[in-house]
Design a protein around this motif. Structure first.
Motif, PDB file in Angstrom:
ATOM      1  N   ALA A  51       0.860  -1.186   0.000  1.00 23.48           N
ATOM      2  CA  ALA A  51       0.000   0.000   0.000  1.00 23.48           C
ATOM      3  C   ALA A  51       0.891   1.228   0.000  1.00 23.48           C
ATOM      4  N   VAL A  52       0.341   2.342  -0.448  1.00 25.63           N
ATOM      5  CA  VAL A  52       1.056   3.618  -0.420  1.00 25.63           C
ATOM      6  C   VAL A  52       0.748   4.308   0.899  1.00 25.63           C
ATOM      7  N   ASP A  53       1.797   4.786   1.579  1.00 26.54           N
ATOM      8  CA  ASP A  53       1.597   5.545   2.818  1.00 26.54           C
ATOM      9  C   ASP A  53       1.753   7.029   2.510  1.00 26.54           C
ATOM     10  N   PRO A  54       0.640   7.789   2.513  1.00 26.47           N
ATOM     11  CA  PRO A  54       0.747   9.212   2.152  1.00 26.47           C
ATOM     12  C   PRO A  54       1.401  10.057   3.243  1.00 26.47           C
ATOM     13  N   GLU A  55       1.550   9.511   4.458  1.00 21.84           N
ATOM     14  CA  GLU A  55       2.095  10.287   5.579  1.00 21.84           C
ATOM     15  C   GLU A  55       3.622  10.275   5.538  1.00 21.84           C
ATOM     16  N   PRO A  56       4.268  11.352   6.045  1.00 22.28           N
ATOM     17  CA  PRO A  56       5.731  11.321   6.171  1.00 22.28           C
ATOM     18  C   PRO A  56       6.140  10.162   7.086  1.00 22.28           C
ATOM     19  N   CYS A  57       7.231   9.511   6.726  1.00 22.14           N
ATOM     20  CA  CYS A  57       7.645   8.339   7.500  1.00 22.14           C
ATOM     21  C   CYS A  57       9.153   8.315   7.659  1.00 22.14           C
ATOM     22  N   GLY A  58       9.623   8.102   8.887  1.00 21.98           N
ATOM     23  CA  GLY A  58      11.040   7.917   9.134  1.00 21.98           C
ATOM     24  C   GLY A  58      11.812   9.221   9.239  1.00 21.98           C
ATOM     25  N   ALA A  59      13.165   9.089   9.205  1.00 22.28           N
ATOM     26  CA  ALA A  59      14.055  10.238   9.355  1.00 22.28           C
ATOM     27  C   ALA A  59      13.934  11.156   8.159  1.00 22.28           C
ATOM     28  N   PRO A  60      14.194  12.459   8.277  1.00 18.17           N
ATOM     29  CA  PRO A  60      14.567  13.133   9.538  1.00 18.17           C
ATOM     30  C   PRO A  60      13.334  13.441  10.397  1.00 18.17           C
ATOM     31  N   TYR A  61      13.595  13.649  11.693  1.00 13.37           N
ATOM     32  CA  TYR A  61      12.553  14.065  12.627  1.00 13.37           C
ATOM     33  C   TYR A  61      12.801  15.521  13.014  1.00 13.37           C
ATOM     34  N   VAL A  62      11.733  16.291  13.063  1.00 15.31           N
ATOM     35  CA  VAL A  62      11.848  17.724  13.354  1.00 15.31           C
ATOM     36  C   VAL A  62      10.880  18.078  14.482  1.00 15.31           C
ATOM     37  N   GLY A 128      17.264   6.625   9.215  1.00 17.20           N
ATOM     38  CA  GLY A 128      17.257   6.637   7.758  1.00 17.20           C
ATOM     39  C   GLY A 128      17.139   5.231   7.206  1.00 17.20           C
ATOM     40  N   PRO A 129      17.197   5.103   5.876  1.00 15.02           N
ATOM     41  CA  PRO A 129      16.967   3.794   5.245  1.00 15.02           C
ATOM     42  C   PRO A 129      17.958   2.744   5.755  1.00 15.02           C
ATOM     43  N   ASN A 130      17.460   1.732   6.440  1.00 18.41           N
ATOM     44  CA  ASN A 130      18.331   0.743   7.079  1.00 18.41           C
ATOM     45  C   ASN A 130      18.420  -0.565   6.301  1.00 18.41           C
ATOM     46  N   GLU A 131      17.851  -0.592   5.087  1.00 21.53           N
ATOM     47  CA  GLU A 131      17.926  -1.798   4.272  1.00 21.53           C
ATOM     48  C   GLU A 131      18.383  -1.421   2.865  1.00 21.53           C
ATOM     49  N   VAL A 132      19.276  -2.251   2.309  1.00 22.96           N
ATOM     50  CA  VAL A 132      19.785  -2.010   0.961  1.00 22.96           C
ATOM     51  C   VAL A 132      19.423  -3.190   0.068  1.00 22.96           C
ATOM     52  N   CYS A 133      19.432  -2.934  -1.243  1.00 22.77           N
ATOM     53  CA  CYS A 133      19.260  -3.991  -2.237  1.00 22.77           C
ATOM     54  C   CYS A 133      20.385  -5.010  -2.043  1.00 22.77           C
ATOM     55  N   ALA A 134      20.037  -6.293  -1.906  1.00 29.26           N
ATOM     56  CA  ALA A 134      21.055  -7.308  -1.643  1.00 29.26           C
ATOM     57  C   ALA A 134      22.004  -7.473  -2.830  1.00 29.26           C
ATOM     58  N   CYS A 136      22.937  -4.838  -5.280  1.00 26.85           N
ATOM     59  CA  CYS A 136      23.813  -3.711  -5.634  1.00 26.85           C
ATOM     60  C   CYS A 136      24.125  -2.788  -4.453  1.00 26.85           C
ATOM     61  N   GLY A 137      23.477  -2.984  -3.304  1.00 26.94           N
ATOM     62  CA  GLY A 137      23.833  -2.199  -2.124  1.00 26.94           C
ATOM     63  C   GLY A 137      23.215  -0.820  -2.060  1.00 26.94           C
ATOM     64  N   THR A 138      22.314  -0.491  -2.977  1.00 30.71           N
ATOM     65  CA  THR A 138      21.640   0.808  -2.916  1.00 30.71           C
ATOM     66  C   THR A 138      20.624   0.808  -1.774  1.00 30.71           C
ATOM     67  N   ALA A 139      20.609   1.904  -0.991  1.00 30.53           N
ATOM     68  CA  ALA A 139      19.618   2.013   0.088  1.00 30.53           C
ATOM     69  C   ALA A 139      18.236   2.148  -0.530  1.00 30.53           C
ATOM     70  N   VAL A 140      17.335   1.252  -0.168  1.00 30.70           N
ATOM     71  CA  VAL A 140      16.013   1.238  -0.810  1.00 30.70           C
ATOM     72  C   VAL A 140      14.850   1.288   0.167  1.00 30.70           C
ATOM     73  N   ALA A 141      15.083   0.957   1.447  1.00 34.21           N
ATOM     74  CA  ALA A 141      13.924   0.798   2.329  1.00 34.21           C
ATOM     75  C   ALA A 141      14.309   1.011   3.784  1.00 34.21           C
ATOM     76  N   THR A 142      13.285   1.239   4.609  1.00 32.34           N
ATOM     77  CA  THR A 142      13.461   1.287   6.055  1.00 32.34           C
ATOM     78  C   THR A 142      12.569   0.221   6.666  1.00 32.34           C
ATOM     79  N   ARG A 143      13.194  -0.607   7.508  1.00 32.76           N
ATOM     80  CA  ARG A 143      12.447  -1.646   8.209  1.00 32.76           C
ATOM     81  C   ARG A 143      12.197  -1.183   9.634  1.00 32.76           C
ATOM     82  N   TYR A 144      10.970  -1.291  10.073  1.00 32.07           N
ATOM     83  CA  TYR A 144      10.575  -0.977  11.453  1.00 32.07           C
ATOM     84  C   TYR A 144      10.190  -2.278  12.131  1.00 32.07           C
TER      85      TYR A 144
END
Ligand SMILES: [Zn+2]
Ligand SMILES: [Zn+2]
Length: 166
Positions: A51-62, A128-134, A136-144
């Motif tokens: 699903a698409v999450d329209p809300e801001p998610c993850g870092a940065p926090y203000v 910040g994004p704590n998961e990378v593509c296995a 190529c190593g590009t940061a792609v996602a954040t796991r909670y």
């Protein structure tokens, strides 16, 4: 059905998924151990769905503009006190992330070596994004997966593509 693929290298990053019209309500969680010994909330998304999450998610926090406000830093998470001020922090992270069940990425993502997180039993996802593509190593996602937050993996909309599979 669709899969999410890495925009950098084209690798597949998820199991086949069907799109839900919105992110389901975050389930209640008492913080106790699950039958398998893990301590994370019930998954927000069922297996095989995204699903698409329209809300801001993850870092940065203000800091929230209202010092009296004390809500969750992003949906499903707890309130985070501002270490430098009177109020609480809110997420100013990316909107429109793709949310999936973390198990639907098994074997396709790796921990991001550039992100150091301190959690009591899981991944808070606040650095910040704590998961990378296995591949190529590009940061792609954040796991909670921490006991006081939701149990979700959020893909960055700019780092992945949606492809249909038969
Ligand atoms: Zn990749
Ligand atoms: Zn914990």
């Amino acid at each position: 059905m669709n899969v999410l693929t890495c925009a950098a290298c084209g690798s597949r990053l998820t199991e086949p998924l069907r799109l839900l019209p919105e992110v389901p309500p975050r389930p209640e969680y008492d913080g106790l151990k699950n039958p398998d010994g893990s301590r994370h909330a019930p998954p927000t998304l069922p297996r095989g769905a995204y699903a698409v999450d329209p809300e801001p998610c993850g870092a940065p926090y203000v800091p929230h503009p209202d010092p009296e406000w004390c809500g969750s830093a992003h949906p499903g998470d707890v309130c985070i006190g501002d270490p430098d001020g009177p109020g609480c922090l809110m997420s100013a992270g990316p909107r429109d992330t793709w949310v999936v069940h973390p198990e639907d990425t098994r074997g396709r993502l790796s921990a991001n070596p550039a992100v150091e997180e301190v959690g009591c039993c899981g991944r808070p996802g606040r650095e910040g994004p704590n998961e990378v593509c296995a591949e190529c190593g590009t940061a792609v996602a954040t796991r909670y997966s921490e006991c006081y937050g939701p149990y979700e993996t959020h893909f960055l909309p700019d780092a992945v593509r949606v492809e249909s599979v038969v």
